[in-house]
Enzyme design. Structure first.
Site, PDB file in Angstrom:
ATOM      1  N   TRP A 105       0.826  -1.217   0.000  1.00 14.44           N
ATOM      2  CA  TRP A 105       0.000   0.000   0.000  1.00 14.44           C
ATOM      3  C   TRP A 105       0.851   1.254   0.000  1.00 14.44           C
ATOM      4  CZ3 TRP A 105      -4.370  -0.359  -2.119  1.00 14.44           C
ATOM      5  CH2 TRP A 105      -5.112  -1.533  -2.011  1.00 14.44           C
ATOM      6  N   ASP A 175      -1.885   6.855   6.303  1.00 12.79           N
ATOM      7  CA  ASP A 175      -2.948   6.026   5.728  1.00 12.79           C
ATOM      8  C   ASP A 175      -3.326   4.985   6.788  1.00 12.79           C
ATOM      9  OD1 ASP A 175      -4.527   4.140   4.506  1.00 12.79           O
ATOM     10  OD2 ASP A 175      -3.134   3.709   2.854  1.00 12.79           O
ATOM     11  N   LYS A 199     -13.282  -1.332   6.654  1.00 14.15           N
ATOM     12  CA  LYS A 199     -12.655  -2.259   7.609  1.00 14.15           C
ATOM     13  C   LYS A 199     -13.249  -2.007   9.002  1.00 14.15           C
ATOM     14  CE  LYS A 199      -8.951  -1.697   4.401  1.00 14.15           C
ATOM     15  NZ  LYS A 199      -8.992  -2.944   3.658  1.00 14.15           N
TER      16      LYS A 199
END
Ligand code: PMP
Length: 363
Positions: A105, A175, A199
């Site tokens: 990511w 992030d 999530k």
């Protein structure tokens, strides 16, 4: 109503949502608060929905103890769109940004930022095969960067770090897609925190941004209006029609988190769940996780089987036992158990017991 059977869903995202929240949404679906319509069908600018929106922000602020000089934005486009919105909104007059590379990511964030600015990779886990994070004192921070970007939890690699580098006046951008709301954080240490919702927050379609007020006016001229943190803040995240149902459902999740005891409660439970699962993996010679102990994720636990030819059988039998979505990311293979807030400890216990039985049968 007939008895509904729910599995334990270990997906990394979209992830499991508390059953209690889904039941509440179901009960309110056809007639939301006596208005004879669902919450999806009412105007986002009407009094009823304005109250929903205000409550969502207030609950989130309370959960994370967001200081007054931070704005909370709800945007669209997922965390991936933040990979461009961050440089577009924060570069100001600067020609460079620092990025820490801890896995897949962060690599994506780096690639996208490179379209707008020079990227200084100030620290990288690459030489450690993404199994650990470089010591903060070894980070090569630049004094001319607009910000320092980190990915505190790499959802695919299962690598997490909690400490922050000392960056002086340079804001830290994080992030937090897969770690937000898993434990308390000190928001004042960050310039911007962003997270996709699917999530620990709620359904996909909503993206959370928490931004320090003084950073709202650093956008590049080319920043599209719909991507502008300043414009979004000024219009209370209603520049256009927001994903109203996703906001509403996330609001129900925030209330659920509060009812359970807030983030200190979840910090304790999440640490406990993760510890149990890592212990089961470490104590067996059938399963393996090779992330350095101090950097093991609380939320996403990848593991491999001693013989990868058993992967499909493991997944099949796990699914038969009501334990689903345990396959690792398509880029890494193996297994991954994502155990966000909504995964009860009983689900982790069942997974461990299944894993031990499987190992005994197949060893
Ligand atoms: N960053 C991290 C850490 C993630 O886990 C994900 C999604 N799994 C993303 C970014 C991308 O999120 P989205 O799909 O919301 O764009």
């Amino acid at each position: 109503m007939s008895e509904v059977s729910r599995v334990y869903n270990f997906s990394a995202g979209p992830a499991t949502i508390p059953t209690e929240v889904l039941a509440q949404a179901q009960a309110e679906l056809l007639d939301w608060h006596g208005c004879g319509m669902s919450v999806m069908e009412i105007s986002h600018r009407g009094a009823g929905y304005t109250e929903v929106a205000q409550r969502i922000e207030a609950d989130l602020r309370e959960l994370l103890s967001v200081p007054d000089h931070y704005r909370v934005l709800f945007m669209q486009g997922g965390a991936s769109s933040q990979f461009s919105m961050v440089p577009l909104n924060l570069l100001g007059q600067k020609q460079q940004a620092d990025y820490c590379d801890t896995g897949i990511w962060s690599a994506k964030a780096i690639r996208e930022a490179g379209r707008y600015t020079r990227v200084n990779v100030c620290a990288s886990s690459k030489s450690a095969h993404y199994k650990s994070v470089p010591r903060m004192s070894d980070w090569q921070l630049s004094s001319d960067s607009a910000y320092v970007h980190i990915t505190p939890n790499e959802t695919i690699g299962g690598l997490e770090f909690y400490d922050l580098p000392e960056t002086g006046d340079i804001p830290i951008v994080a992030d937090m897609s897969s770690t937000i709301l898993s434990r308390p954080i000190d928001v004042s240490r960050y310039g911007v925190i962003y997270a996709g919702a699917q999530k620990n927050i709620g359904p996909a379609g909503l993206t959370l941004i928490i931004v320090r007020e003084d950073l709202l006016d650093q956008a590049l001229d080319i920043c599209p209006s719909m991507y502008s943190y300043r414009k979004t803040a000024d219009q209370h995240s209603m520049l256009n029609t927001p994903p109203t149902f996703a906001w509403y459902l996330s609001g129900l999740v925030f209330q659920w988190i509060k009812r359970q005891g807030g983030l200190t409660h979840f910090a304790e439970v999440n640490a406990h769940k993760a510890k149990k699962l890592y212990q089961a993996i470490d104590q067996s010679d059938f399963y393996h996780n090779d992330i350095e102990q101090a950097f093991r994720s609380w939320m996403n636990i990848p593991f491999t089987l001693k013989r990868s030819e058993l992967d499909n059988l493991f997944l099949e039998q796990a699914a038969e036992a009501g334990l689903t979505n345990l396959q690792g990311h398509r880029l890494t293979g193996g297994m991954r158990a994502s155990i966000y807030n909504a995964m009860p400890e009983a689900g982790v216990d069942e997974l461990i017991s299944f894993m031990l039985d499987f190992a005994e049968r197949e060893a």
